[in-house]
Design an enzyme around this catalytic site. Structure first.
Site, PDB file in Angstrom:
ATOM      1  N   GLY A 127     -39.909  17.192 -47.633  1.00  0.00           N
ATOM      2  CA  GLY A 127     -39.638  18.100 -46.515  1.00  0.00           C
ATOM      3  C   GLY A 127     -40.244  17.584 -45.225  1.00  0.00           C
ATOM      4  N   TYR A 128     -39.778  16.459 -44.774  1.00  0.00           N
ATOM      5  CA  TYR A 128     -40.269  15.914 -43.503  1.00  0.00           C
ATOM      6  C   TYR A 128     -39.265  16.186 -42.381  1.00  0.00           C
ATOM      7  CZ  TYR A 128     -44.321  13.339 -45.385  1.00  0.00           C
ATOM      8  OH  TYR A 128     -45.518  12.991 -45.931  1.00  0.00           O
ATOM      9  N   SER A 129     -38.103  15.542 -42.461  1.00  0.00           N
ATOM     10  CA  SER A 129     -37.134  15.650 -41.365  1.00  0.00           C
ATOM     11  C   SER A 129     -36.618  17.074 -41.195  1.00  0.00           C
ATOM     12  CB  SER A 129     -35.938  14.733 -41.630  1.00  0.00           C
ATOM     13  OG  SER A 129     -36.315  13.396 -41.497  1.00  0.00           O
ATOM     14  N   GLU A 243     -50.149   3.145 -49.397  1.00  0.00           N
ATOM     15  CA  GLU A 243     -49.402   3.227 -50.638  1.00  0.00           C
ATOM     16  C   GLU A 243     -48.111   2.439 -50.666  1.00  0.00           C
ATOM     17  OE1 GLU A 243     -50.536   4.409 -53.347  1.00  0.00           O
ATOM     18  OE2 GLU A 243     -52.369   4.907 -52.275  1.00  0.00           O
ATOM     19  N   THR A 372     -37.041   4.691 -39.045  1.00  0.00           N
ATOM     20  CA  THR A 372     -35.953   3.753 -38.729  1.00  0.00           C
ATOM     21  C   THR A 372     -36.527   2.388 -38.378  1.00  0.00           C
ATOM     22  OG1 THR A 372     -36.039   4.247 -36.373  1.00  0.00           O
ATOM     23  CG2 THR A 372     -34.582   5.635 -37.712  1.00  0.00           C
ATOM     24  N   GLU A 374     -36.127   0.940 -35.712  1.00  0.00           N
ATOM     25  CA  GLU A 374     -36.638   1.026 -34.331  1.00  0.00           C
ATOM     26  C   GLU A 374     -38.052   1.618 -34.306  1.00  0.00           C
ATOM     27  OE1 GLU A 374     -33.526   1.806 -35.286  1.00  0.00           O
ATOM     28  OE2 GLU A 374     -32.767  -0.039 -34.397  1.00  0.00           O
TER      29      GLU A 374
END
Lengths: 390, 374
Positions: A127-129, A243, A372, A374
């Site tokens: 549950g990051y983005s 990690e 990404t 970038e």
């Protein structure tokens, strides 16, 4: 400097390979398993259980939490052999949640979660983005408000595998909307099977789905807060360098390359074997070198980690070159397969069971997910090379 | 597995860097580009005193007895400092092929002189065929009066103009690999040496051999089996060149990052712009990749393995990557990087020379393609 595995590590590698070749319930050479689909997850779960019984999932962990206190190198070896065979054993539990809890969790959290992760008893989704927080992850807006023994969640998390039926989510949530953005975030783990959690599938171009999870007043226990409240950004971030080696990308790419070489040795085009075409040979050889370069960068990260050094730009470089190389190899495969490359796996004409067609559509996600290319370059430039932030 | 340097290697690296900073600053490199010999006997003697010339020569022959890998640690620094002169040919081409193929007598006669700085040695391998394969050797060696008579043209011979001995590869039979090595003195009758003007100002020569007589005692290794040694020298040379290139590439990266931090345009350092940051990040990724693929080749060779595949992979990768690093470095530096007074161009010219030496990427990719069982 020593590029060999120690005898012990090499023996472990052999043991892993022998076991997997004998016990894997599907034909890894011809079949990709998608663990973010319920059927795939069932298959993977069953096999993970066997690996867990061996103690291999968390081999480098302390014994008291279900590990075997093996070297970091053995963790790398295990991961590489799994990635090479396309066995998706890590849903973030072993590589992210576990180490985070080990580093920042309470003793009770350690005793509760770590053995379960080690024994493959719980599945995780990430549950990051969020719809409005991708590369700018620190702008997550999913709110977690304390209420008695619970947090009340409102907001949404996207691009995860919640539809697979994973029982738990680890997430970054906003616990202080008034603090500077990096300082109002908390790291939370929560069960998905509670009221107020809605999971919607987002069909993706390669034929599998990702999910949008919406929290509408979902109540989750406060005991899932890992580390200090509002310090979640730092709880989650330090972990990445500790990690991740990025060795999975080159391991996957190597297996693809081997498949391509075999294909070229067996298939004739324009009157000669593809493997006799100098252009094809040169491209495959170049890919082999790219893969080797990426592999060694990743192994160096693991080598640093195993000596207790904290990689900085090295981990980002490894992610960057590894994921970009994987993209290159899929692209090369599609070029070599030519007209056949476009065939769906279901077609009787599809070469290599259509793995390249499907993989080619999926592979772009590798230079997007987990930062990404970038973002990796930004990290390398600012954190690694000390260039001023823009 | 441990991809870091040990303490002794770290010390060697640091002391080499300190020595070169003092003795081989960029002003000296520039001066030597214009110098007739391209190096100074004074610096050569200091290098000998450091033990560098005998670094890989066993102690019994007057050397230090360190490993090939240790040598590449040093070469990373000489590459970073752009050390001019015959260090690379003498140590890698000269001492290593004598150690590999020389008789006990030859080793006793030649190695101590190399180690103490009295004898400069190079190898004349390439010819107008410009090929790194045995078929490329067309110069002939014909037996006569218990010795050999050499005829032919050797090209791209590094530092022949200051060498005392030149190891010449010549054909002794029609089979492709029927090549023999000869330890010819540079002042032999019938040997004409002409300097070539090259991109890196590194003093390569044309060597014309007209009825050059070499005694049988100066055959290096067995007659007709010289290519076995040459093959090893090419692998060592490739790995050693890669080490130099890693040193150079790292220096170009450092210099570029430094410039990006200082150069102000649009009111801020250009290094604050993502376009420039990403150039620098790509350079850093290339340097990082070069480092370990080069080290793997050097380490395997140092362990006595043939390491054909590893050396080919390293040279293929590093050759292209160093060129990319320099091209991007130029892009970030803008116009100033092209000026003679700037160091950027010193590196990019050497990057091209290094790319070509011991086979470019295309050459090594054919080896790699065999290695992946194509």
């Amino acid at each position: 400097m020593d590029f060999r595995f120690s005898e012990e590590d090499e023996a472990f590698r052999r043991e892993v390979v022998d076991f997997v070749e004998a016990e894997l319930p599907w034909d890894w050479r011809n079949h990709e398993v998608d663990s973010e689909e319920p059927d795939g997850l069932k298959l993977v779960r069953a096999f993970k259980k066997k690996l867990a019984d061996k103690g291999w999932l968390t081999r480098a962990w302390p014994r008291e939490y279900g590990g075997q206190e093996a070297s970091h190198m053995q963790q790398l070896i295990f991961g590489v052999e799994m990635s090479y065979r396309g066995i998706p054993v890590d849903d973030g539990g072993v590589s992210m949640v576990g180490p985070t809890i080990m580093m920042s969790g309470t003793e009770a959290q350690k005793r509760f979660f770590l053995p379960k992760i080690s024994r493959a008893e719980i599945d995780w989704c990430q549950g990051y983005s969020e719809p409005d927080a991708g590369s700018d992850l620190a702008s997550v807006q999913t709110r977690a408000v304390e209420d008695g023994d619970d947090f009340v969640l409102n907001g949404s998390k996207i691009w995860n595998g919640a539809h697979s039926g994973a029982g738990w989510m680890f997430m970054l949530v906003r616990t202080d909307p008034d603090a500077p953005k990096h300082r109002g975030i908390s790291f939370l783990v929560a069960e998905m099977n509670v009221p107020g959690v809605k999971i919607e599938r987002i069909p993706c171009m390669w034929g599998a789905d990702r999910s949008l999870v919406t929290f509408e007043g979902a109540r989750v226990p406060k005991s899932g807060l890992i580390g200090e409240k509002n310090m979640g950004w730092y709880v989650g971030a330090t972990l990445l360098d500790l990690e991740r080696s990025g060795a999975n990308y080159s391991a996957r790419a190597l297996r693809l390359l081997e498949d391509l070489v075999d294909f070229c040795k067996e298939n004739v085009r324009d009157g000669r074997l593809l493997s006799d075409n100098p252009l094809v040979r040169s491209r495959l050889a170049r890919a082999a070198v790219d893969i080797e370069a990426a592999r060694l960068v990743a192994y160096n990260v693991a080598s640093m980690q195993s000596k207790g050094q904290i990689p900085n730009k090295e981990a980002s470089i490894s992610k960057l070159v590894g994921s970009e190389t994987l993209l290159t190899v899929y692209g090369l495969g599609m070029q070599i397969l030519g007209m056949y490359g476009q065939l769906d796996p279901e077609s009787k004409w599809a070469p290599l069971r259509g793995r390249f067609e499907k993989g080619y559509m999926m592979v772009g996600a590798n230079t997007v997910a987990a930062g990404t290319s970038e973002i990796q370059r930004n990290i390398i430039a600012t954190r690694g090379l000390g260039l001023p932030r823009g | 597995m441990d991809l870091g340097l040990n303490e002794a290697q770290q010390m060697l690296k640091t002391s080499a860097r300190d020595f070169l900073e003092a003795e081989c600053p960029d002003t000296f490199v520039r001066e030597m580009e214009e110098d007739e010999r391209g190096f100074t006997p004074e610096l050569w003697q200091k290098i000998a005193d450091q033990g560098w010339l005998g670094l890989v020569i066993p102690e019994q022959y007057g050397g230090v007895g360190l490993s090939f890998f240790d040598l590449t640690v040093l070469l990373e620094e000489t590459g970073a400092a752009m050390l001019p002169g015959p260090f690379f040919p003498t140590v890698v081409l000269g001492s290593m092929s004598i150690m590999e193929a020389g008789s006990e007598e030859q080793k006793r006669a030649l190695l101590p002189g190399i180690a103490d700085g009295h004898s400069i040695v190079t190898m004349a391998l390439l010819e107008p065929t410009a090929s790194w394969r045995p078929e490329g050797v067309e110069a002939t060696a014909v037996p006569e009066d218990g010795g050999y008579i050499l005829n032919g043209t050797k090209l791209f011979v590094p530092c022949a103009h200051v060498s005392d001995r030149i190891i010449v590869a010549a054909r002794t039979g029609d089979a492709p690999r029927d090549v023999t090595l000869f330890l010819a003195p540079r002042n032999a009758d019938g040997m004409t040496q002409t300097l070539l003007k090259t991109i890196a100002s590194d003093r390569q020569s044309e060597l014309v051999l007209t009825d050059v007589r070499v005694p049988a005692s100066d055959v290096l290794g067995e007659v007709g089996r010289g290519w076995e040694t040459v093959e090893k020298v090419i692998a060592w040379g490739a790995a050693a060149k890669c080490a130099e290139m890693v040193g150079g590439a790292q220096r170009v990266l450092d210099m570029t990052v430094e410039y990006a931090k200082q150069r102000v345009q649009f009111g801020r350092p250009i290094g604050a712009f993502q376009a420039v940051q990403h150039h620098c990040a790509n350079m850093a990724s290339d340097v990082e990749s070069c480092r370990y693929i080069a080290a793997q080749a050097a380490w395997k060779l140092s362990e006595g393995e043939a390491a054909r595949q590893e050396a080919a992979m390293a040279k293929a990768w590093v050759s292209d990557a160093y060129r990319r690093v320099c091209a991007t470095g130029h892009q970030v530096h803008g116009a100033i990087g092209f000026t003679k007074e700037h160091n950027m161009q010193l590196y990019s010219r050497r990057a091209k020379e290094a790319e070509l030496a011991f086979g470019d990427a295309d050459f090594h990719l054919e080896t790699v393609s065999q290695g992946i069982e194509l």
